[in-house]
Design a protein around this motif. Structure first.
Motif, PDB file in Angstrom:
ATOM      1  N   VAL A  20      42.095  39.207  39.797  1.00  8.75           N
ATOM      2  CA  VAL A  20      43.110  39.093  40.843  1.00  8.75           C
ATOM      3  C   VAL A  20      42.580  39.734  42.118  1.00  8.75           C
ATOM      4  O   VAL A  20      41.910  40.781  42.070  1.00  8.75           O
ATOM      5  CB  VAL A  20      44.424  39.766  40.401  1.00  8.75           C
ATOM      6  CG1 VAL A  20      45.440  39.823  41.536  1.00  8.75           C
ATOM      7  CG2 VAL A  20      45.011  39.032  39.200  1.00  8.75           C
ATOM      8  N   TYR A  21      42.863  39.110  43.240  1.00  6.27           N
ATOM      9  CA  TYR A  21      42.445  39.656  44.538  1.00  6.27           C
ATOM     10  C   TYR A  21      42.857  41.120  44.652  1.00  6.27           C
ATOM     11  O   TYR A  21      43.981  41.501  44.341  1.00  6.27           O
ATOM     12  CB  TYR A  21      43.096  38.849  45.668  1.00  6.27           C
ATOM     13  CG  TYR A  21      42.998  39.512  47.019  1.00  6.27           C
ATOM     14  CD1 TYR A  21      41.789  39.602  47.684  1.00  6.27           C
ATOM     15  CD2 TYR A  21      44.126  40.060  47.630  1.00  6.27           C
ATOM     16  CE1 TYR A  21      41.695  40.226  48.930  1.00  6.27           C
ATOM     17  CE2 TYR A  21      44.050  40.684  48.870  1.00  6.27           C
ATOM     18  CZ  TYR A  21      42.830  40.760  49.515  1.00  6.27           C
ATOM     19  OH  TYR A  21      42.752  41.379  50.738  1.00  6.27           O
ATOM     20  N   GLY A  22      41.899  41.950  45.083  1.00  2.22           N
ATOM     21  CA  GLY A  22      42.164  43.377  45.261  1.00  2.22           C
ATOM     22  C   GLY A  22      41.782  44.229  44.077  1.00  2.22           C
ATOM     23  O   GLY A  22      41.681  45.461  44.213  1.00  2.22           O
ATOM     24  N   ASN A  23      41.601  43.623  42.910  1.00  3.27           N
ATOM     25  CA  ASN A  23      41.208  44.398  41.732  1.00  3.27           C
ATOM     26  C   ASN A  23      39.686  44.574  41.687  1.00  3.27           C
ATOM     27  O   ASN A  23      38.933  43.825  42.312  1.00  3.27           O
ATOM     28  CB  ASN A  23      41.670  43.698  40.452  1.00  3.27           C
ATOM     29  CG  ASN A  23      43.174  43.737  40.278  1.00  3.27           C
ATOM     30  OD1 ASN A  23      43.883  44.377  41.055  1.00  3.27           O
ATOM     31  ND2 ASN A  23      43.673  43.046  39.267  1.00  3.27           N
ATOM     32  N   VAL A  24      39.259  45.568  40.912  1.00  4.25           N
ATOM     33  CA  VAL A  24      37.820  45.752  40.738  1.00  4.25           C
ATOM     34  C   VAL A  24      37.274  44.593  39.910  1.00  4.25           C
ATOM     35  O   VAL A  24      38.004  43.920  39.173  1.00  4.25           O
ATOM     36  CB  VAL A  24      37.519  47.100  40.046  1.00  4.25           C
ATOM     37  CG1 VAL A  24      38.001  48.259  40.903  1.00  4.25           C
ATOM     38  CG2 VAL A  24      38.148  47.147  38.657  1.00  4.25           C
ATOM     39  N   ASN A  25      35.982  44.367  40.055  1.00  6.35           N
ATOM     40  CA  ASN A  25      35.356  43.289  39.282  1.00  6.35           C
ATOM     41  C   ASN A  25      35.448  43.579  37.789  1.00  6.35           C
ATOM     42  O   ASN A  25      35.355  44.741  37.359  1.00  6.35           O
ATOM     43  CB  ASN A  25      33.896  43.137  39.672  1.00  6.35           C
ATOM     44  CG  ASN A  25      33.723  42.499  41.038  1.00  6.35           C
ATOM     45  OD1 ASN A  25      34.667  41.943  41.592  1.00  6.35           O
ATOM     46  ND2 ASN A  25      32.514  42.582  41.582  1.00  6.35           N
ATOM     47  N   PRO A  26      35.605  42.548  36.979  1.00  5.40           N
ATOM     48  CA  PRO A  26      35.572  42.758  35.533  1.00  5.40           C
ATOM     49  C   PRO A  26      34.144  43.062  35.077  1.00  5.40           C
ATOM     50  O   PRO A  26      33.180  42.912  35.842  1.00  5.40           O
ATOM     51  CB  PRO A  26      36.051  41.412  34.982  1.00  5.40           C
ATOM     52  CG  PRO A  26      35.633  40.419  36.021  1.00  5.40           C
ATOM     53  CD  PRO A  26      35.782  41.130  37.340  1.00  5.40           C
ATOM     54  N   ASP A  27      34.011  43.481  33.854  1.00  2.00           N
ATOM     55  CA  ASP A  27      32.664  43.644  33.282  1.00  2.00           C
ATOM     56  C   ASP A  27      32.044  42.265  33.112  1.00  2.00           C
ATOM     57  O   ASP A  27      32.649  41.371  32.493  1.00  2.00           O
ATOM     58  CB  ASP A  27      32.739  44.356  31.931  1.00  2.00           C
ATOM     59  CG  ASP A  27      33.164  45.813  32.068  1.00  2.00           C
ATOM     60  OD1 ASP A  27      32.906  46.410  33.136  1.00  2.00           O
ATOM     61  OD2 ASP A  27      33.769  46.339  31.112  1.00  2.00           O
ATOM     62  N   PHE A  28      30.852  42.084  33.655  1.00  2.00           N
ATOM     63  CA  PHE A  28      30.159  40.809  33.538  1.00  2.00           C
ATOM     64  C   PHE A  28      29.348  40.788  32.241  1.00  2.00           C
ATOM     65  O   PHE A  28      28.685  41.767  31.890  1.00  2.00           O
ATOM     66  CB  PHE A  28      29.250  40.583  34.741  1.00  2.00           C
ATOM     67  CG  PHE A  28      29.987  40.481  36.051  1.00  2.00           C
ATOM     68  CD1 PHE A  28      31.115  39.676  36.159  1.00  2.00           C
ATOM     69  CD2 PHE A  28      29.563  41.191  37.159  1.00  2.00           C
ATOM     70  CE1 PHE A  28      31.799  39.572  37.363  1.00  2.00           C
ATOM     71  CE2 PHE A  28      30.235  41.089  38.362  1.00  2.00           C
ATOM     72  CZ  PHE A  28      31.366  40.286  38.474  1.00  2.00           C
ATOM     73  N   THR A  29      29.400  39.661  31.566  1.00  2.00           N
ATOM     74  CA  THR A  29      28.713  39.509  30.278  1.00  2.00           C
ATOM     75  C   THR A  29      27.999  38.155  30.234  1.00  2.00           C
ATOM     76  O   THR A  29      28.156  37.329  31.141  1.00  2.00           O
ATOM     77  CB  THR A  29      29.712  39.602  29.108  1.00  2.00           C
ATOM     78  OG1 THR A  29      30.724  38.593  29.279  1.00  2.00           O
ATOM     79  CG2 THR A  29      30.366  40.967  29.052  1.00  2.00           C
ATOM     80  N   ALA A  52      37.623  43.653  48.137  1.00  2.89           N
ATOM     81  CA  ALA A  52      38.123  43.081  49.388  1.00  2.89           C
ATOM     82  C   ALA A  52      37.806  41.599  49.539  1.00  2.89           C
ATOM     83  O   ALA A  52      38.223  40.978  50.516  1.00  2.89           O
ATOM     84  CB  ALA A  52      37.544  43.849  50.577  1.00  2.89           C
ATOM     85  N   SER A  53      37.094  41.025  48.587  1.00  2.00           N
ATOM     86  CA  SER A  53      36.695  39.625  48.707  1.00  2.00           C
ATOM     87  C   SER A  53      37.906  38.710  48.602  1.00  2.00           C
ATOM     88  O   SER A  53      38.762  38.895  47.734  1.00  2.00           O
ATOM     89  CB  SER A  53      35.680  39.263  47.630  1.00  2.00           C
ATOM     90  OG  SER A  53      34.512  40.050  47.773  1.00  2.00           O
ATOM     91  N   PRO A  54      38.018  37.714  49.491  1.00  7.79           N
ATOM     92  CA  PRO A  54      39.188  36.825  49.474  1.00  7.79           C
ATOM     93  C   PRO A  54      39.179  35.867  48.290  1.00  7.79           C
ATOM     94  O   PRO A  54      38.187  35.733  47.566  1.00  7.79           O
ATOM     95  CB  PRO A  54      39.059  36.070  50.797  1.00  7.79           C
ATOM     96  CG  PRO A  54      37.602  36.094  51.110  1.00  7.79           C
ATOM     97  CD  PRO A  54      37.091  37.399  50.588  1.00  7.79           C
ATOM     98  N   VAL A  55      40.292  35.201  48.135  1.00  6.55           N
ATOM     99  CA  VAL A  55      40.464  34.243  47.040  1.00  6.55           C
ATOM    100  C   VAL A  55      39.500  33.070  47.215  1.00  6.55           C
ATOM    101  O   VAL A  55      39.528  32.364  48.227  1.00  6.55           O
ATOM    102  CB  VAL A  55      41.919  33.747  47.005  1.00  6.55           C
ATOM    103  CG1 VAL A  55      42.060  32.553  46.074  1.00  6.55           C
ATOM    104  CG2 VAL A  55      42.860  34.874  46.598  1.00  6.55           C
TER     105      VAL A  55
END
Length: 266
Positions: A20-29, A52-55
């Motif tokens: 979701v916009y505004g959340n930290v990145n998930p763990d990438f796998t 801060a990256s937009p949708v």
């Protein structure tokens, strides 16, 4: 004879992710296929996206590291990070005014979700048109918070109140040293009525659907006293009725009127 050793095929695939916009990145796998025997190949997954990256969608890239990596023909497939709209809910705040007055500002509160960083709302709410007494809907109007949010709006009522009318019934003359009973008739919304006597402490009015009553002990000497009723309208503004005059008489003598002394009614 020559014995040729060819490179092994190594496949690295990054998993697709979403946030979701505004959340930290998930763990990438991801997965690595084709590692031979005891070789150690380490994959690191990255994306240019942040809180801060937009949708929109972003590539999840793969970096490989290992001493034996030169022994492999590497095939890498990037993943996709999808940033979705951030849910946020606002609710309009109930507003009211008296007939023929200027509208108060239309306001709202955030009732679910949060804004990110310095993001803010733009535009303003709007209400249904009309100026006669009644209830009108407050709508979203031009209120927006941008394409990075999924905005849910809950409206509210805007009430225009009719101006109340309050009229004191002229009280009959009353004998000194007794109790007087008074009444005022009213229409509309009347709150906190208070009788303002000219000779003693104020008293609270007793309301029915259309009338406000009051009573108090009158002075022990004859005279004429001004009487008004003070009250609040639907939005809390204070009003005072036109005054009436209460005549207190001596049954053994005359009593005062607006035109002077006349004989006692007794």
């Amino acid at each position: 004879a020559l014995f040729e050793i060819t490179k092994a095929r190594l496949v690295a695939i990054a998993d697709n992710k979403s946030k979701v916009y505004g959340n930290v990145n998930p763990d990438f796998t991801g997965i690595i296929e084709g590692v031979v025997a005891n070789d150690v190949i380490v994959a690191t997954y990255n994306s240019a996206a942040n809180e801060a990256s937009p949708v929109q969608t972003y590539a999840i890239t793969i970096s490989l590291d290992g001493a034996a990596l030169s022994n492999y023909e590497v095939e890498k497939t990037d993943g996709i990070l999808t940033i979705t709209q951030r849910p946020i809910g606002v609710t309009a705040i109930v507003q009211q005014k008296m007939f023929n007055q200027v509208d108060p500002a239309l306001t709202y509160s955030i009732t679910s979700g949060t804004l990110v960083g310095n993001d803010d709302f733009a535009g303003q709410l709007a209400r249904e048109a009309g100026e006669v007494a009644g209830i009108y809907a407050i709508g979203q109007g031009t209120l927006t918070v941008g394409s990075n949010y999924n905005l849910t709006f809950v409206g509210a009522d805007f009430t225009i109140h009719a101006i109340p009318t309050v009229t004191i019934v002229n009280p009959a003359p009353v004998q000194y040293g007794t109790k007087v009973e008074v009444v005022a008739n009213y229409t509309g919304i009347v709150n906190n009525p208070e009788w303002v006597w000219g000779f003693t402490a104020h008293t609270s009015g007793v309301q029915s659907a259309t009338a406000i009553t009051g009573s108090t002990n009158v002075p022990s000497i004859p005279g004429v006293h001004k009487l008004v009723l003070r009250y609040n309208d639907a939005v809390g503004q204070t009003h005072t009725t036109e005054p009436v005059f209460l005549s207190v008489y001596d049954p053994e003598g005359g009593f005062v009127t607006g035109g002077g002394w006349i004989n006692s009614p007794m």
